[in-house]
Write a protein that holds these residues in place. Sequence first.
Motif, PDB file in Angstrom:
ATOM      1  N   ASN A  99       0.820  -1.213   0.000  1.00 30.12           N
ATOM      2  CA  ASN A  99       0.000   0.000   0.000  1.00 30.12           C
ATOM      3  C   ASN A  99       0.852   1.259   0.000  1.00 30.12           C
ATOM      4  OD1 ASN A  99      -2.429  -1.399  -0.054  1.00 30.12           O
ATOM      5  ND2 ASN A  99      -2.475  -1.623   2.169  1.00 30.12           N
ATOM      6  N   LEU A 116       2.042   1.715  -3.597  1.00 28.02           N
ATOM      7  CA  LEU A 116       0.966   2.175  -4.481  1.00 28.02           C
ATOM      8  C   LEU A 116       0.715   3.671  -4.297  1.00 28.02           C
ATOM      9  CD1 LEU A 116      -1.507  -0.830  -4.110  1.00 28.02           C
ATOM     10  CD2 LEU A 116      -0.145  -0.245  -6.132  1.00 28.02           C
ATOM     11  N   ARG A 155      -6.038  -9.132  -8.708  1.00 23.90           N
ATOM     12  CA  ARG A 155      -5.931  -8.058  -7.725  1.00 23.90           C
ATOM     13  C   ARG A 155      -5.219  -6.832  -8.289  1.00 23.90           C
ATOM     14  NH1 ARG A 155      -3.160  -8.077  -1.685  1.00 23.90           N
ATOM     15  NH2 ARG A 155      -3.732  -5.930  -1.269  1.00 23.90           N
ATOM     16  N   LEU A 180      -5.890  -2.547  -9.609  1.00 22.77           N
ATOM     17  CA  LEU A 180      -5.167  -1.432  -8.986  1.00 22.77           C
ATOM     18  C   LEU A 180      -4.294  -0.661  -9.988  1.00 22.77           C
ATOM     19  CD1 LEU A 180      -4.160  -3.162  -5.627  1.00 22.77           C
ATOM     20  CD2 LEU A 180      -5.795  -1.292  -5.918  1.00 22.77           C
TER      21      LEU A 180
END
Length: 270
Positions: free
Chosen positions: A42, A45, A91, A95
């Motif tokens: 995270n 990202l 997944r 994203l």
Amino acid sequence: MAHRLGVSGSIIFSNPELYSELFWKGIEHIEIGEFLNEEALNKFLALSRQHQVSFGVHSPLFRGDSKYDLIEKVQFDSKYAWKQLELEAKRMSALGMEYLLVHFPYFKEEVLTDTNILIEEGLKKLRYIQEQYSIDIICEPKLGLNRSPAGINYLDKFPIEIWAKYNIKICIDIGDYMIATKEQIFNYLLKWREFIKVVHLHNVHYEGDGYIWIPVHPTQENSNYYKIEKIIQFLAQSKDVLFIFEHTPETNPSEAFIDEGYRWVSSLVK
């Protein structure tokens, strides 16, 4: 689209404390995998959005997961490896990942079975994942155990017209290919020129029985290292290639040395 330059998480071993070191000035792309955990993913990202760079994932997404098992068991059962890969594609496609890069074909060593059949079975599954999740799958042929060139040789013998049916692109790891093919490298690269989309850039520093990926640099052209200028120029003849700087940090290269190599490659491919 012109060639682009990118940086691999390998240069910091995907250490979340060092993510800022990936975002070089002028870099358009990051390729990274083997995240420590969800928190590290995270954090990356968020940074990639902040810096407005595209990113690709080098499977496995998380450290300790399957890396080499799509054709035969190395650490994990192949069924597990395929399931993991599909979950990663599902997944990360959601994203915004540009591509998922996989070690394929990977063979530990030479085998007695028909490798064309094994490779095509894998291509069918890779195409399914690519189409199902609208994500590019990039295949990186790799050296096997004890630097075995088996996988790279089996790919070289694989019929190109069968590969073309599955619409899967290829990553050339310059280090692996130089070790496997020596002065024959251009014979190996020529066949796959229209499929090459990613290039992993590094030179090879041998230490005892092992070796380390080191940054590329123009001075290596006049030394005992592999000479890669002509290889980079050859690979730049393919369309829209991502050149990824993929050395590792063990030799503690200086920022100046890395930057000189970066500018050199930029001048060769831009």
